[in-house]
Design a protein around this motif. Structure first.
Motif, PDB file in Angstrom:
ATOM      1  N   PHE A 243      87.152   1.674  68.622  1.00 42.98           N
ATOM      2  CA  PHE A 243      85.906   2.296  69.052  1.00 42.98           C
ATOM      3  C   PHE A 243      84.783   1.278  68.843  1.00 42.98           C
ATOM      4  N   LEU A 244      83.982   1.059  69.866  1.00 44.97           N
ATOM      5  CA  LEU A 244      82.840   0.161  69.777  1.00 44.97           C
ATOM      6  C   LEU A 244      81.559   0.979  69.893  1.00 44.97           C
ATOM      7  N   ILE A 245      80.731   0.910  68.864  1.00 43.70           N
ATOM      8  CA  ILE A 245      79.459   1.638  68.847  1.00 43.70           C
ATOM      9  C   ILE A 245      78.337   0.650  69.156  1.00 43.70           C
ATOM     10  N   GLY A 246      77.638   0.893  70.251  1.00 41.47           N
ATOM     11  CA  GLY A 246      76.570   0.000  70.659  1.00 41.47           C
ATOM     12  C   GLY A 246      75.311   0.180  69.815  1.00 41.47           C
ATOM     13  N   THR A 247      74.389  -0.765  69.945  1.00 43.32           N
ATOM     14  CA  THR A 247      73.110  -0.675  69.239  1.00 43.32           C
ATOM     15  C   THR A 247      72.317   0.506  69.792  1.00 43.32           C
ATOM     16  N   PRO A 248      71.875   1.424  68.948  1.00 40.64           N
ATOM     17  CA  PRO A 248      71.143   2.596  69.447  1.00 40.64           C
ATOM     18  C   PRO A 248      69.770   2.222  70.005  1.00 40.64           C
TER      19      PRO A 248
END
Length: 318
Positions: free
Chosen positions: A116-121
């Motif tokens: 899972f890759l969480i991008g910069t909010p």
């Protein structure tokens, strides 16, 4: 791989045939089906990777969000054990970590089946009120609107693609201060106290990947007469002791009866599946088919695929 509930219903005697012919019964279990998001994590290793852009505020928020996300996955799939890998990548200009090649690379680098890759909010305008007295301290509250991209790649999924998700949410961070503050001062202090709210947001986001539980029936084959390894294996299956069941079925494989051997291979396949070894289960079904094709084999193959998400092909298949 599968987490079966302890309360299962056994329906005896699907077909009451002659003692020399195979007989069968059902075991019923609560099975973990793929999540509503369509990503199946059962039995797979998982990594959570989050991007950092160098900003201390954004990095703290994203780290806490990612931590909550990982904790929720561990609760749902790993009995709360710390099994989810946790990694960071720099949010460099022009870098596209969400493309398939990059996600495959992250799989290789992390050594996990699913990444899972969480991008910069991206944050909207924060809103705050003046801090209000709460005994000897002052309670402050800040509303934080944000959006974030989430990408998932399952190296064991036959679709072989990146699943993209985007979420928007406004969270409220509540914290205590030791002095009276107006709304501007509250906003200046907000990022320091964002950890709990960000972590809770991560937990909620991971909820979309929580498994869906379904009751499923599985067919077990046996032969009479009783008082032999067939009966012992059936008793083990009745009690959901699949390791014991497989061990007893294995002792019966040295038989010249193709039908019995095919049934044994089918049963062993079921046991392997229940023990979290879907690929091995497929291989035992291949062996069953090679001895004598059974009409029930196709149904078990379908169940294995539904609950494992693993598409299997024989090594010599074109």
């Amino acid at each position: 791989m599968k987490k079966a509930c302890n309360n299962f219903l056994v329906l005896w005697m699907l077909a009451m045939l002659a003692s020399c012919a195979p007989q069968a019964f059902y075991v019923s279990s609560q099975m973990r089906a793929p999540s509503q998001a369509g990503v199946n994590l059962a039995g797979k290793s998982v990594a959570v990777v989050y991007q950092t852009d160098g900003s201390s505020a954004d990095t703290l928020f994203t780290a806490c969000f990612a931590n909550g996300f990982a904790n929720k996955l561990e609760e749902d799939y790993f009995d709360s054990r710390q099994e989810v890998g946790f990694f960071t990548v720099p949010a460099s200009e022009g870098a596209d970590y969400a493309c398939k090649d990059s996600m495959v690379s992250l799989v290789m680098q992390t050594g996990k089946d699913v990444v899972f890759l969480i991008g910069t909010p991206v944050f909207g305008e924060l809103e705050a009120d003046d801090a209000v007295a709460a005994g000897d301290v002052f309670r402050a509250s800040v509303k934080v609107p944000f959006s974030a991209d989430l990408h998932a790649y399952d190296s064991m999924n036959s679709a072989d693609k990146v699943f993209d998700f985007r979420g928007e949410k406004t969270i409220t961070s509540t914290f205590l201060l030791d002095k009276a503050c107006d709304s501007k001062e509250v906003l200046d202090s907000a990022w320091v106290y964002m950890d709990t709210a960000a972590q809770n947001a991560g937990v909620q986001a991971a909820g979309h990947f929580s498994p869906v539980w379904k009751e499923e029936n599985f067919l077990v084959v046996y032969y009479e007469p009783a008082k032999n390894a067939w009966t012992k294996a059936s008793e083990c299956a009745w009690k959901f002791d699949w390791k014991g069941a497989v061990e007893n079925w294995m002792t019966l494989l040295d038989t010249g009866n193709a039908e019995k051997k095919s049934c044994l291979c089918y049963n062993i396949a079921l046991g392997c599946f229940m023990l979290g070894q879907p690929v091995l289960a497929y291989e035992w079904l291949d062996q069953s088919d090679s001895e004598k094709p059974l009409s029930i084999s196709k149904g078990l193959r379908k169940q294995i695929f539904e609950y494992s998400g693993i598409q299997y092909k024989k090594a010599d298949s074109k």
